[in-house]
Structure formats: structure tokens, C-alpha cells
Design a protein around this motif. Structure first.
Motif, PDB file in Angstrom:
ATOM      1  N   GLY A  87      81.864  14.976 -61.669  1.00  0.00           N
ATOM      2  CA  GLY A  87      83.007  15.619 -61.055  1.00  0.00           C
ATOM      3  C   GLY A  87      83.173  15.120 -59.634  1.00  0.00           C
ATOM      4  O   GLY A  87      82.291  14.462 -59.081  1.00  0.00           O
ATOM      5  N   MET A  88      84.313  15.403 -59.065  1.00  0.00           N
ATOM      6  CA  MET A  88      84.553  15.041 -57.673  1.00  0.00           C
ATOM      7  C   MET A  88      83.760  15.991 -56.786  1.00  0.00           C
ATOM      8  O   MET A  88      83.710  17.196 -57.022  1.00  0.00           O
ATOM      9  CB  MET A  88      86.036  15.144 -57.345  1.00  0.00           C
ATOM     10  N   GLY A  89      83.134  15.429 -55.766  1.00  0.00           N
ATOM     11  CA  GLY A  89      82.314  16.242 -54.878  1.00  0.00           C
ATOM     12  C   GLY A  89      82.674  16.031 -53.422  1.00  0.00           C
ATOM     13  O   GLY A  89      83.531  15.209 -53.082  1.00  0.00           O
ATOM     14  N   PHE A  90      82.014  16.777 -52.548  1.00  0.00           N
ATOM     15  CA  PHE A  90      82.254  16.712 -51.109  1.00  0.00           C
ATOM     16  C   PHE A  90      80.990  16.223 -50.397  1.00  0.00           C
ATOM     17  O   PHE A  90      79.891  16.710 -50.662  1.00  0.00           O
ATOM     18  CB  PHE A  90      82.599  18.095 -50.557  1.00  0.00           C
ATOM     19  N   ARG A 105      77.846  25.052 -48.628  1.00  0.00           N
ATOM     20  CA  ARG A 105      78.644  25.438 -49.801  1.00  0.00           C
ATOM     21  C   ARG A 105      80.089  25.031 -49.579  1.00  0.00           C
ATOM     22  O   ARG A 105      80.596  25.036 -48.450  1.00  0.00           O
ATOM     23  CB  ARG A 105      78.568  26.949 -50.050  1.00  0.00           C
ATOM     24  N   ALA A 106      80.765  24.718 -50.671  1.00  0.00           N
ATOM     25  CA  ALA A 106      82.153  24.274 -50.575  1.00  0.00           C
ATOM     26  C   ALA A 106      83.060  25.356 -49.989  1.00  0.00           C
ATOM     27  O   ALA A 106      84.068  25.051 -49.351  1.00  0.00           O
ATOM     28  CB  ALA A 106      82.659  23.860 -51.957  1.00  0.00           C
ATOM     29  N   ASP A 119      85.594  15.668 -41.127  1.00  0.00           N
ATOM     30  CA  ASP A 119      84.414  16.433 -41.523  1.00  0.00           C
ATOM     31  C   ASP A 119      83.911  16.060 -42.909  1.00  0.00           C
ATOM     32  O   ASP A 119      82.719  16.177 -43.200  1.00  0.00           O
ATOM     33  CB  ASP A 119      84.734  17.936 -41.532  1.00  0.00           C
ATOM     34  N   VAL A 120      84.839  15.654 -43.781  1.00  0.00           N
ATOM     35  CA  VAL A 120      84.555  15.564 -45.208  1.00  0.00           C
ATOM     36  C   VAL A 120      85.133  14.279 -45.779  1.00  0.00           C
ATOM     37  O   VAL A 120      86.202  13.807 -45.360  1.00  0.00           O
ATOM     38  CB  VAL A 120      85.173  16.765 -45.968  1.00  0.00           C
ATOM     39  N   VAL A 121      84.425  13.738 -46.779  1.00  0.00           N
ATOM     40  CA  VAL A 121      84.983  12.681 -47.612  1.00  0.00           C
ATOM     41  C   VAL A 121      84.645  13.048 -49.050  1.00  0.00           C
ATOM     42  O   VAL A 121      83.623  13.704 -49.319  1.00  0.00           O
ATOM     43  CB  VAL A 121      84.428  11.287 -47.242  1.00  0.00           C
ATOM     44  N   THR A 122      85.490  12.655 -49.991  1.00  0.00           N
ATOM     45  CA  THR A 122      85.294  13.093 -51.365  1.00  0.00           C
ATOM     46  C   THR A 122      85.563  11.985 -52.363  1.00  0.00           C
ATOM     47  O   THR A 122      86.472  11.164 -52.179  1.00  0.00           O
ATOM     48  CB  THR A 122      86.196  14.306 -51.687  1.00  0.00           C
ATOM     49  N   THR A 123      84.745  11.929 -53.388  1.00  0.00           N
ATOM     50  CA  THR A 123      84.953  11.106 -54.581  1.00  0.00           C
ATOM     51  C   THR A 123      83.942  11.595 -55.608  1.00  0.00           C
ATOM     52  O   THR A 123      83.287  12.623 -55.408  1.00  0.00           O
ATOM     53  CB  THR A 123      84.800   9.595 -54.290  1.00  0.00           C
TER      54      THR A 123
END
Length: 341
Positions: A127-130, A140-141, A193-197
Motif C-alpha cells: 500500500g501507499m505509505g508515509f 501515527r498517520a 514534512d512528508v513524502v509518499t509512495t
């Protein structure tokens, strides 16, 4: 050493064209006549497929190719690695340039129903995560409300994030980039702050950052992703060979059989199901065109599923990903295999 080469001829085919019909057993016969199984893999994707320091290919997808070769030939060195990009892999399968695309390709209805492909596994539940800067103290998300996210604006991922945050009455701010690779550079530089894939790709990116320990991948995911090797669906025997190779890796772990103990187990076990699995009695391999000891050859070549996971993704690897959804069902995960009979 496994052979490898760069594919190209298949690029002449249209990626959306359906594969030509094949007779049952045609692909396995072709592979046996050639003497190798050809697997398309990504070039230089840590965890999935990279060239090791000794010039040999390593990675999760490479290990699966070696498992296919062990199942068919009893020899993992009969795996022929073909490095390709994502777009090349589809026409390469259609043309027969490669026999399987080991590229962690996502299972979708369109690819299954419209494009004439079959999926093995899922070998990876994903799944896509942070990923966040550790110094932020986010664990925590749900703590991401108001976060800045480096993102290629206007993409489908942007829409998915909007849905996920909106459903939780949370907000985020986009730090827009023009190319997807720029988002990691900007994130590492502290511009967001965040990157996601997807989780394995996040872990691969983290492993190449200046200070990997300064970044945390959160456990929560959004946008489920079922991934695995891709084959054409026109040859049911080939589908069985690929699928039961995957199941052999899972079954071996369920039985507690590993690369380290398989010879000891084979000598001592009296359990009928384990003896069937190892090909010691009631040989099952002929049912799918393989030799009776194919599952044992797989485990001797690459180990069980956990062996593959740990050396490529696990805590002893550079990526340090927990098993999570990919744990065995008996351990609270999603990986399980049908009865070996």
C-alpha cells in the motif's frame, strides 16, 4: 552466475494488445527447450532488483526468478535476468521475449480482464505509505494533520491523498514538484514534512538518503496494492507453474522448512503432508509438468518466503521493513497457501 541482458525487440508491440493464444504447456516447453527462464526486472531498485558488488543480481524479484528456475530445472542459475523499465515489460511478455515480468506490478481489474495478463501471488501485499522526518516525532498517520507533502500536483496520488485526509477531517499542504524524482530531493532537503509512495519503494529511497536513520516510515498505509509477477494468461499450465512456485515458498515457511534445515527435515520427517511437499512420496510435480521434488529444489535454492523477505526487505537488510500484511495468516498477516495435495 545468472545471465542477464537488456530487452528491446518487444518495444515494437503495442502495450495494450492482447497476447496471441497459446496452447497449454507451450510456454513451459519453450522455456525447457531454451534452457533458461527469462524474467524482466527493474534496473537498480533496492530490495527488488540490483546488481550486487560481485556483479550478480540480488533482490526480492530476482529471488522469485531463481525460484522459478529451480522449480523447472532444479537449478536457480537457469534464471536469465532481463533488465527493463515498466513500459517495456508488457510488450515483452506479449512477444515472448520474456516469460515473466518480476517487477512488483500491481494487480488491477483492467490488467486482469482486458489486457490478457495473469498475476502470481500476490507475492507482496502492499500500500501507499508515509515517510516523515524523525525529528518531527510523528509515529501515527493521524498526526499528519496540517503536514506539508512533496507531491506532483494534479496527479491521481493527489486525489487519493485528498480523499484520505478529507475522510478524517484533516488537511495537508502540497509542495508541488514537476517530476516525481524531485519530491525525494526536496523532502530530504527539509522542504516538506512528508513524502509518499508504496512501502518497498519508500524504504529503497530511505536507504539511499544521506542519513537513513533520520527518517521514519509509518506503519499505516492507504490505497491497497496487490503486487506480484505478471505472466500472460493464455497458458494455464504456465500459470500453475508460476503460482505453485509462490505457494511452495509460503508452504515451506508454514511447515517451518528453511534453506538452513531442509536437508535435515527431508531425512527425519515422517509427516505425510511434509513428505508430499518435499516430493518424497505421492509425487505431485507431474500434475503441472514439473519433477516431484520441485518444491524442495526451490527451498534449497532460495529458502522459504521469510528467508527471501528478510534478506531483501527485513530488519537485517538495508530497507528494514516489518513483514506487516505479508506475515503468514497464522501470524496475523495475509500470506497463506492452499493444501499441498
Amino acid at each position: 552466475m545468472m545471465r542477464y541482458w537488456i530487452g528491446g525487440a518487444a518495444m515494437a508491440l503495442a502495450a495494450g494488445a492482447l497476447p496471441a493464444p497459446a496452447q497449454a504447456g507451450e510456454i513451459l516447453d519453450r522455456v525447457k527447450e531454451r534452457g533458461t527462464v527469462r524474467c524482466a526486472v527493474f534496473d537498480d531498485q533496492p530490495g527488488l532488483a540490483t546488481l550486487g558488488s560481485d556483479g550478480s543480481w540480488v533482490g526480492f524479484d530476482v529471488d522469485y526468478c531463481r525460484a522459478f528456475a529451480a522449480a523447472i530445472f532444479g537449478d536457480p542459475e537457469k534464471a536469465e535476468i532481463v533488465k527493463m523499465n515498466f513500459a517495456q515489460s508488457f510488450p515483452a511478455l506479449q512477444s515472448g521475449e520474456v516469460d515473466v515480468a518480476n517487477m512488483a506490478i500491481t494487480y488491477t481489474l483492467g490488467r486482469d480482464a482486458e489486457q490478457g495478463y495473469d498475476f502470481v501471488g500476490p507475492t507482496l501485499y502492499n500500500g501507499m505509505g508515509f515517510m516523515v522526518h524523525k525529528e518531527l516525532g510523528i509515529t501515527r498517520a493521524e498526526q499528519l494533520d496540517g503536514a506539508t507533502i512533496c507531491l506532483t500536483a494534479g496527479t491521481l496520488l493527489d486525489a487519493y491523498l485528498s480523499d484520505w485526509f478529507g475522510a478524517r477531517n484533516m488537511t495537508y499542504q502540497v509542495v508541488a514538484v514537476e517530476q516525481s524524482t524531485q519530491r525525494y530531493q526536496m523532502y530530504e532537503a527539509g522542504r516538506c514534512d512528508v513524502v509518499t509512495t508504496e512501502l518497498p519503494l519508500l524504504a529503497a529511497r530511505r536507504s539511499r538518503m544521506q542519513n537513513p536513520d533520520a527518517h521514519v516510515i509509518l506503519e499505516e498505509t492507504f490505497i491497497k496494492s496487490h503486487m506480484g509477477p505478471l505472466i500472460v494468461e493464455t497458458d494455464p499450465q504456465w500459470s500453475n507453474v508460476m503460482r505453485w512456485t509462490h505457494y511452495a515458498l509460503i508452504n515451506a515457511e508454514e511447515y517451518g522448512i528453511s534453506q538452513a534445515n531442509i536437508d535435515e527435515v527431508a531425512k527425519s520427517t515422517q509427516a505425510p503432508d511434509v513428505r508430499r511437499f518435499l516430493g518424497l512420496e505421492e509425487g505431485l510435480g507431474a500434475k503441472i509438468g514439473l519433477h516431484d521434488g520441485f518444491a524442495a529444489d526451490i527451498v534449497r535454492a532460495v529458502g522459504n518466503y521469510n528467508d527471501i523477505w528478510e534478506r531483501n526487505f527485513g530488519m537485517s537488510s538495508a530497507l528494514k521493513l516489518p513483514r506487516g500484511m505479508n506475515a503468514l495468516a497464522q501470524d496475523g498477516g495475509l500470506q497463506w497457501a492452499p493444501t499441498w495435495r
